[in-house]
Design a protein around this motif. Structure first.
Motif, mmCIF file in Angstrom:
data_model
loop_
_atom_site.group_PDB
_atom_site.id
_atom_site.type_symbol
_atom_site.label_atom_id
_atom_site.label_comp_id
_atom_site.label_asym_id
_atom_site.label_seq_id
_atom_site.Cartn_x
_atom_site.Cartn_y
_atom_site.Cartn_z
ATOM 1 N N GLY A 149 54.159 78.512 28.531
ATOM 2 C CA GLY A 149 52.792 79.004 28.393
ATOM 3 C C GLY A 149 52.316 79.016 26.955
ATOM 4 N N GLN A 151 53.659 79.609 24.059
ATOM 5 C CA GLN A 151 54.545 79.074 23.020
ATOM 6 C C GLN A 151 54.465 79.882 21.729
ATOM 7 O OE1 GLN A 151 53.711 74.792 22.826
ATOM 8 N NE2 GLN A 151 55.165 74.492 24.488
ATOM 9 N N HIS A 155 54.914 79.053 17.595
ATOM 10 C CA HIS A 155 53.829 79.316 16.657
ATOM 11 C C HIS A 155 54.205 80.346 15.611
ATOM 12 C CE1 HIS A 155 50.722 76.789 18.391
ATOM 13 N NE2 HIS A 155 51.323 77.034 19.544
ATOM 14 N N GLN A 175 55.935 69.857 30.786
ATOM 15 C CA GLN A 175 55.357 70.780 29.821
ATOM 16 C C GLN A 175 54.114 71.446 30.374
ATOM 17 O OE1 GLN A 175 54.911 69.547 25.669
ATOM 18 N NE2 GLN A 175 56.481 68.037 26.107
ATOM 19 N N GLN B 72 46.950 63.011 37.850
ATOM 20 C CA GLN B 72 47.413 64.297 37.347
ATOM 21 C C GLN B 72 47.200 64.355 35.855
ATOM 22 O OE1 GLN B 72 51.285 65.510 38.312
ATOM 23 N NE2 GLN B 72 51.154 64.889 40.419
ATOM 24 N N GLN B 73 46.866 65.516 35.439
ATOM 25 C CA GLN B 73 46.861 65.759 34.008
ATOM 26 C C GLN B 73 48.295 66.133 33.688
ATOM 27 O OE1 GLN B 73 43.734 66.135 31.971
ATOM 28 N NE2 GLN B 73 43.139 64.788 33.631
ATOM 29 N N GLN B 76 50.658 68.560 29.446
ATOM 30 C CA GLN B 76 49.673 69.350 28.723
ATOM 31 C C GLN B 76 50.342 70.019 27.537
ATOM 32 O OE1 GLN B 76 48.121 71.914 31.667
ATOM 33 N NE2 GLN B 76 46.806 70.326 32.531
ATOM 34 N N GLN B 77 49.785 69.764 26.412
ATOM 35 C CA GLN B 77 50.325 70.382 25.210
ATOM 36 C C GLN B 77 49.549 71.668 24.988
ATOM 37 O OE1 GLN B 77 53.359 69.693 24.190
ATOM 38 N NE2 GLN B 77 52.553 69.934 22.137
ATOM 39 N N ALA B 78 50.168 72.773 25.381
ATOM 40 C CA ALA B 78 49.454 74.025 25.226
ATOM 41 C C ALA B 78 49.104 74.216 23.758
ATOM 42 C CB ALA B 78 50.313 75.173 25.727
ATOM 43 N N GLN B 79 47.903 74.643 23.514
ATOM 44 C CA GLN B 79 47.455 74.967 22.154
ATOM 45 C C GLN B 79 47.472 73.751 21.228
ATOM 46 O OE1 GLN B 79 46.812 78.504 21.398
ATOM 47 N NE2 GLN B 79 46.914 78.504 23.608
#
Lengths: 867, 331
Positions: A149, A151, A155, A175, B72-73, B76-79
């Motif tokens: 989620g 991360q 960070h 991911q 599909q996506q 996903q690279q969160a942030q």
């Protein structure tokens, strides 16, 4: 090491007797057996007291030796094995052919190594371990949730990105995806060891599909049997309920994705050549879930299915023993044939729960340990209760600066997994770190505590490492399995690895609290449970059962033929009979192609039959008894989750026993005098195996396929014998032209007693036809075999049209020939009709086998390729 | 997969002109024996960002998949602001088939990029690399993941040695990268079919020949050995049509090049999905403009393979790939 036993004294306490055998442990380590004073630790004193009373240290040694031998016998008898990899084989793991009924193991299967004495952990120690493990398991789950989620850990610099994003166990295609149910880890294993100060330290953690749970269970059964009283007195905790917990957590989560249908859970194994295949089968049996290989599963439209003999059955939960990167050749390792193409789509779609979820492999890196204390602080504000061995990740320049001057007492480990099992190769540590700092991690050496093992008449101290397991309850809680898989090094200073000659110990965890006497086996089932526990039969299992039936029958036939053939050799029998016997021997695989017939050279013929008997690989061209026994064993090997230990044990001992009975000097052929009793014995064992197959197995679709396999093989066997005996230029020249030939054929089909009781004139061909062809009550007549075959085909799974098509391959009634058709015909005409019938049924049997295979098995086979 | 044509210089649009392009990408498998079950994964839809707009996309699959799975996506690279998620298509075929034809048709508007690139004003390469090391206490950079080795781009000390002459201490990173690209272009020869996708990188380096994939992998590997983030771009290159005729159908090929992470370089976007990334095409020794259509970004070829599958049965197979790019409009 010099060692003198204490003088025998009838007054010596049991503890003193035991202590008298103990070799001194390294004083710089913790001794699990003795106090620093030399006296046994309290638990061991109790243990010693509860051993059978003996008067002398010598008698004690004898007793322990005997028990040690019993432990080893039990492991042999139960067929507990462990596949050991050569380095080369390890590199090719996954490229190995995995055909259930064929294929040759690339690695050596060794008997599992278990020591007689347990490792005993006292309540106070366990409290420390248990608290530490619970905290760490929960922390790892929290860590995975964060990485899937926000991360934050990345960070905020609490976990270096290189430890996650560079690790091949971090699966990019997943991911940002939370696993269905939200749970990442269901079972986590921690390898712990006790330092010189008596504290327990963490050495490593396993988060993918930790091994040991099956061996641990079996270890317990075997060791408790030896020391039942001590086990009671020491109040050792039971482990069964933890297994139930594992299964029920997974079943709960699977039920959530299954919706209104009954959740189906399977155990996924890499296959019979994986290192710990024994325990995969053992666990599947124990937990009551089907054991499947990747080829047994398939993904259709983002859902996972198991290929069964009844078609595709949905699967909602997978307890997996296959490492992450092998699980889906479409999106992960392309060179893997062990996984299921499309599995990642199914898991992203949330239609299947994997235990553990994919993508936790990076947590197995030793470097992660260096950052867990800070992560624990971040999440909970609490320090870790159980320390890990001090760890420095060389990719962290400050950490490396701190330790680079003091490497002597550290172990250099690879941060990332390397191909194969080879130890990391590096030249000078400075050079290695200079080349690629991220790839290296340093760990302090822990002087592991010494556990006693019994061998060569002494208690020897060995470095011990305990693997303990935490099991999730699916609601955020964790439970520590009160036991463990303890491994000790083969020598005082060796490393602890089952691959490198280590050995295992049962692990006794004592309690002051109440004992949980839950047992997995006898329990009250609900109606739902019954539906769930009706295990579907995978196509591969069905195929293996089919071949188990065929090979059992084929072996029985060939053993009988070998006996008859060898017994016949010294006798005066008419030439056509001798010719028929050699033809039959040739066509059954007893004699290799090209060998002179019995008529041409009885000596050569006999020699080649004798030479072929023990040739398990058919190297000389004879597919004889040892070959068939090996094939039978391979089929049974792949069915270990279904066969009773007795049946599997018997199958194994048949092969071993037969080889042993025939073994002699290399160029010395066994004599018929030696072979015949061995064949008799084998015949009895086979009858017992057949009996177990007929009477002791649940009559599900799998059993039905086994039976159909057996009957097809029998149909072919009877038809072949009839054909060979009746075939000649003229009837008079056929083997059946003589009483000896008629009796021999009847005997080969095990019908001699009935024949003699029923008919006076043995040369009457009609009598023979009646008994061996037409009589439905004779289980070895063509009509008898066909009657049963039709019955079993009707009960096979599938639509009625399909079954009718199978039945259409066989005569509608009887043997397809009636007494009326034969009556009044002369011998020649009867013989012709019999031969035609034999040929026709033989080809029907082949067609039927092919159709059954195509219909029920083919989907599981054929190799996947990546394009 | 690559024809020599991908070494041909791209069509030169008028400076500053955006192009409206149409791309047709055909992939055709023929199998010796029937395939009973096939799972496929395609990265055939051009990506979308400030410089590239996908106006139309169609995927035509023959035989028709029984269980078409919606796009599909993935990944996903969160942030992460480093890239828009690539679009993947999964599909499977459960009926026996002897061939598979996948035709991807795209209409894309590509804007020119990197017009005002000032290599000498880019940050020093060694500062950039040091900022990504964990111990420096620098803030987390999602780009760091592209400085790590990947399945097709292992760490090779020889690549570091190859790259070092172009990167003296304190040199601006883009200057170094341009020089490295120039050297790769000069010192390696483009030879179609001299390698296949399984040819290890160290062999390409040793034999000094390969195709666009190899050059992209080499350059990525060399940059990463210096600690610099670099990624693989799968895409199409608009090639010069023969004089007086339309572009030959199927004569083009898929192309591959490199992106280097060099935030703060004038001329490189500082916001949006492509912020900080500069495209470099070592096969043609140029900075891509509007003639390079980007399909997908990844660590290397394995993340963005245009079409792959796991099939049951099939025996030997042949594969034919044809790409044609056409300018519909230049503005």
């Amino acid at each position: 090491m010099p060692f003198s036993p204490a003088p025998p004294s009838p007054l010596a306490s049991e503890a003193a007797l035991l202590a008298a055998h103990a070799l001194p442990a390294d004083p710089a380590t913790w001794d699990e057996l003795r106090e620093p004073s030399g006296a046994l630790r309290p638990a061991w004193a109790v243990f010693a007291r509860e051993m059978p009373a003996v008067a002398t240290a010598q008698a004690l040694a004898q007793d322990l030796n005997q028990r040690r031998a019993q432990v080893q016998q039990r492991i042999q008898a139960d067929g507990v094995t462990h596949n050991v990899f050569t380095e080369a084989a390890a590199d090719q793991r996954g490229a190995v052919g995995l055909n259930g009924a064929g294929g040759v193991a690339a690695n050596a299967a060794r008997p599992w190594s278990l020591e007689l004495l347990p490792l005993i952990i006292e309540p106070a120690d366990w409290a420390q371990i248990s608290a530490g493990v619970l905290q760490r398991a929960a922390l790892l789950e929290q860590l995975l949730v964060d990485l899937a989620g926000p991360q934050q850990l990345l960070h905020r610099g609490l976990l270096p990105p290189a430890l996650v994003l560079r690790h091949p166990g971090w699966l990019r295609p997943l991911q940002g995806h939370r696993p269905p149910g939200g749970q990442h880890l269901y079972v986590v294993a921690f390898d712990i060891a006790r330092g010189a100060d008596g504290r327990w330290w963490l050495a490593a953690q396993r988060t993918q599909g930790p091994s040991g749970l099956g061996y641990m269970l079996h270890n317990r059964l075997v060791v408790v049997q030896q020391f039942a009283q001590a086990f009671q007195q020491l109040r050792v905790q039971r482990i069964a309920s933890a297994y139930r917990q594992l299964l029920s957590t997974l079943e709960q989560q699977a039920a959530a994705v299954a919706g209104s249908s009954t959740p189906r859970v399977v155990l996924l194994t890499p296959g019979p050549y994986s290192e710990t295949y024994f325990e995969h089968a053992y666990l599947a049996r124990y937990l009551g879930v089907p054991l499947v290989e990747g080829g047994d599963l398939t993904v259709r439209g983002e859902r996972l299915y198991m290929k069964t003999v009844e078609g595709l059955e949905p699967v909602h939960g997978v307890l997996r023993r296959l490492d992450d990167d092998w699980c889906d050749p479409l999106e992960l390792r392309a060179d893997s044939t062990l996984g299921v193409p499309g599995l990642l789509q199914a898991t992203r779609a949330g239609t299947v729960v994997l235990a553990n979820a994919l993508g936790s492999g990076f947590l197995e890196s030793p470097a992660v340990q260096a950052y867990l204390p800070g992560i624990a602080q971040h999440f909970s504000g609490q320090p870790l209760l159980m320390p890990a061995m001090p760890t420095w990740w060389c990719g962290d320049a400050q950490a490396w600066q701190q330790v680079r001057g003091a490497l002597a007492d550290k172990v250099m480990r690879s941060t990332y997994p390397r191909g194969g099992r080879a130890s990391p190769h590096y030249g000078h540590p400075e050079q290695a770190v200079h080349e690629d700092a991220d790839a290296w991690t340093l760990q302090a050496r822990l002087p592991m505590s010494r556990a006693p093992i019994w061998g060569d008449g002494a208690l020897k101290p060995r470095p011990a490492m305990v693997r303990v397991y935490a099991i999730a309850d699916g609601k955020g809680g964790w439970q520590v399995m009160p036991g463990g898989m303890t491994r000790v090094a083969p020598s005082e200073d060796g490393s602890v690895s089952m691959q490198r000659g280590g050995t295992s110990l049962d692990t006794w965890v004592m309690t002051n609290g109440p004992l949980d006497t839950y047992s997995m086996l006898p329990q009250r089932l609900q109606a739902d449970d019954l539906v769930r526990r009706r295990r579907p039969v995978s196509s591969r299992t069905g195929e293996n059962l089919f071949w188990l039936g065929r090979y059992t029958e084929r072996t029985e036939q060939i053993v009988r033929l070998a006996r008859t053939t060898l017994a016949l050799l010294p006798l005066e029998v008419p030439a056509p009979v001798r010719l028929a016997v050699s033809t039959l021997a040739l066509r059954s695989g007893l004699a290799p192609p090209g060998v002179p017939t019995l008529l041409q050279s009885a000596t050569l013929f006999e020699r080649s039959v004798l030479a072929g008997l023990a040739d398990a690989t058919a190297a000389q061209g004879a597919y004889s008894i040892a070959y068939n026994l090996a094939a039978l064993e391979r089929a049974a090997q792949s069915l270990r989750d279904r066969l009773s230990p007795k049946q599997w044990g018997l199958v194994r001992s048949m092969g071993a026993g037969f080889r042993a009975a025939l073994a002699g000097s290399a160029d010395d052929l066994p004599t018929p005098a030696r072979v015949l009793p061995a064949l008799d014995h084998l015949g009895l064992q086979l009858a017992a195996v057949t009996g177990m197959q007929t009477d002791r197995m649940t009559r599900d679709h799998g059993w039905r396929l086994l039976t159909v396999g057996r009957l097809i093989e029998r149909l072919q066997g009877v038809a072949l014998r009839l054909d060979v005996f009746v075939h000649a230029e003229s009837f008079e020249k056929s083997a059946l032209g003589s009483v000896a030939g008629v009796e021999l054929l009847v005997d080969l089909l095990d019908s001699l007693i009935t024949f003699r009781a029923r008919y006076q004139r043995h040369e009457d061909l009609l009598a023979l036809a009646d008994l061996l062809v037409l009589d439905e009550t004779n289980p070895r007549s063509l009509a008898g075999v066909l009657r049963r075959l039709r019955l079993e085909i009707d009960k096979l799974p599938g639509p009625p049209e399909g079954l009718l098509a199978l039945r259409a391959l066989l005569p509608a009634q009887g043997a397809g020939l009636t007494l009326e058709q034969l009556q009044g015909a002369d011998d020649k005409s009867v013989a012709t009709q019999l031969r035609n019938l034999a040929l026709q049924l033989s080809s029907s049997a082949s067609d039927l086998a092919e159709r059954v295979s195509g219909h029920y098995f083919t989907p599981a086979h054929g190799l996947d390729q990546r394009v | 997969m690559n024809s020599p044509l991908d070494a041909v210089p791209e069509a030169q649009p008028a400076p500053g002109a955006a192009l409206l392009l149409e791309v047709q990408h055909d992939t055709h498998y023929r199998y010796a024996t029937p395939v009973s079950l096939a799972h496929h994964l395609a990265h055939l839809q051009p990506l979308q960002d400030e410089h590239q707009t996908v106006l139309a996309f169609d995927l035509d699959i023959d035989p028709q998949p029984e269980c078409p799975v919606p796009s599909q996506q993935a990944a996903q690279q969160a942030q992460s602001s480093s890239a828009a998620p690539p679009v993947q298509q999964f599909f499977s075929l459960t009926q026996p088939h002897r061939h598979l034809r996948v035709r991807a048709s795209s209409r894309v508007r590509v804007a020119p990029r990197f017009k005002d690139l000032q290599p000498s004003q880019s940050p020093p390469w060694d500062d950039l690399a040091a900022g990504l090391r964990h111990s420096s206490g620098a803030p987390y950079q999602a780009a760091a993941q592209f400085s790590y080795p990947s399945p097709f781009v292992p760490r090779l000390p020889a690549l570091r040695r190859y790259a070092e002459p172009s990167f003296p201490a304190g040199a601006p990173v883009v200057q170094g990268a341009l020089q490295l690209m120039q050297r790769l272009h000069d010192e390696f020869s483009y030879e179609a079919d001299s390698t296949d996708i399984d040819t290890p990188l160290d062999q390409v380096l040793e034999h000094r020949r390969g195709v666009c994939q190899d050059f992209a992998h080499l350059m990525i590997g060399a940059l990463r050995m210096l600690g610099l983030p670099a990624r693989y771009v799968s895409g199409y290159l608009l090639t010069q049509p023969p004089e007086g005729g339309p572009a030959l159908l199927g004569a083009d090929a898929t192309h591959a090049w490199v992106q280097l992470w060099c935030p703060g370089t004038p001329g490189v976007p500082s916001t949006g999905a492509a912020a900080g990334w500069l495209d470099l095409d070592p096969t043609n020794n140029r900075v891509p403009g509007a003639g390079h259509v980007r399909l997908a970004l990844g660590r290397d070829f394995c993340d963005v393979t245009p079409l792959r599958g796991v099939i049951r049965g099939g025996g030997q197979h042949t594969l034919a790939v044809g790409v044609s790019t056409r300018v519909l409009q230049s503005s």
